[in-house]
Design a protein around this motif. Structure first.
Motif, PDB file in Angstrom:
ATOM      1  N   HIS A 199      -2.725  -0.697  -4.233  1.00 30.32           N
ATOM      2  CA  HIS A 199      -3.603   0.387  -3.794  1.00 30.32           C
ATOM      3  C   HIS A 199      -2.759   1.560  -3.320  1.00 30.32           C
ATOM      4  N   VAL A 229      -8.836   6.072  -1.371  1.00 32.65           N
ATOM      5  CA  VAL A 229      -8.024   4.946  -1.818  1.00 32.65           C
ATOM      6  C   VAL A 229      -8.260   4.695  -3.300  1.00 32.65           C
ATOM      7  N   THR A 284      -6.249  -8.605   0.394  1.00 32.75           N
ATOM      8  CA  THR A 284      -6.989  -7.373   0.677  1.00 32.75           C
ATOM      9  C   THR A 284      -7.843  -7.504   1.930  1.00 32.75           C
ATOM     10  N   ARG A 302      -7.162   2.285  -6.726  1.00 31.01           N
ATOM     11  CA  ARG A 302      -6.523   1.105  -7.310  1.00 31.01           C
ATOM     12  C   ARG A 302      -6.242   1.397  -8.772  1.00 31.01           C
ATOM     13  N   VAL A 340       0.860  -1.178   0.000  1.00 31.57           N
ATOM     14  CA  VAL A 340       0.000   0.000   0.000  1.00 31.57           C
ATOM     15  C   VAL A 340       0.897   1.228   0.000  1.00 31.57           C
ATOM     16  N   ALA A 373      -5.915  -1.484   2.790  1.00 30.38           N
ATOM     17  CA  ALA A 373      -5.407  -0.134   2.571  1.00 30.38           C
ATOM     18  C   ALA A 373      -5.771   0.785   3.734  1.00 30.38           C
TER      19      ALA A 373
END
Length: 226
Positions: free
Chosen positions: A51, A65, A172, A67, A25, A78
């Motif tokens: 991310h 956030v 995730t 992606r 991240v 994240a």
């Protein structure tokens, strides 16, 4: 006149005990120089992490956030990483509202609604080795494969499968979150090949999800502002 720069920290989130197998991240400490979605997507693509978190107000915990190639997508890991890095107890996240967080040493947690995670079919296997042997992704349905490694202790081996699982580059937490909600019990999940995710159901459909966070000082970047 000195060049203004933006600091970016790269974390590994939901690592195993050896600090490996987490998901990267990137946290952009000041997101204001990147005010529009196109600029944020371009930077997220350049950074190359699954991310990227843009911090819009560190005092309020306002974050967004991204992606790469997918736009705004606030996956649990994240938010865990951002709250841990910024030492925050509340994050303000677009479309989610306030997300409560806590942290203890190298572990961080956030509490989210189970219905927030994108849907997946939960596929149970009789043997954890079958889950570990599955390929990282396929072209089929989006699903979460899992098997008990120790049912009495709530230990699970899990793996993301199908559309959207392959390019993400690591765990995730979304599949583990949905599984904990489905089973309505606390879980200690090992996601192949070795990430660790902790989940516990709470009140009103919430799930607390967390794991290890590792900040690699070598991966700290200073970017010239646009």
């Amino acid at each position: 006149m000195p060049t203004l720069r933006t600091r970016v920290d790269v974390l590994s989130v939901l690592c195993g005990p050896d600090r490996r197998h987490g998901s990267e991240v990137a946290v952009v400490r000041d997101g204001r120089p990147y005010p529009d979605p196109r600029a944020r997507q371009e930077l997220a693509g350049r950074l190359g992490c699954p991310h990227t978190v843009f911090v819009d107000d560190p005092e309020r915990g306002a974050v967004e956030v991204h992606r790469p190639g997918r736009g705004v997508e606030p996956d649990p890991h994240a938010l865990i990483g951002a709250a841990w890095l910024l030492d925050l107890e509340i994050l303000e996240v677009p479309a989610l509202g306030d997300v409560f967080a806590r942290h203890d040493g190298e572990f961080g947690w956030v509490t989210v609604l189970a219905g927030w995670a994108p849907p997946r079919v939960l596929r149970r296997y009789p043997d954890p080795e079958q889950v570990r042997a599955l390929p990282a992704a396929d072209a089929g349905e989006r699903s979460y494969a899992w098997a008990w490694s120790d049912e009495a202790a709530g230990r699970v081996v899990g793996a993301e499968r199908g559309s959207g699982a392959g390019p993400c580059g690591g765990p995730t937490g979304a599949g583990a979150l949905l599984l904990a909600h489905h089973l309505q019990r606390a879980l200690n999940v090992t996601e192949a090949p070795g990430a660790q995710i902790l989940c516990a159901p709470g009140a009103d459909g919430t799930i607390e999800i967390g794991g290890r966070v590792f900040l690699d000082p070598v991966r700290q970047l200073l970017l010239d502002r646009p």
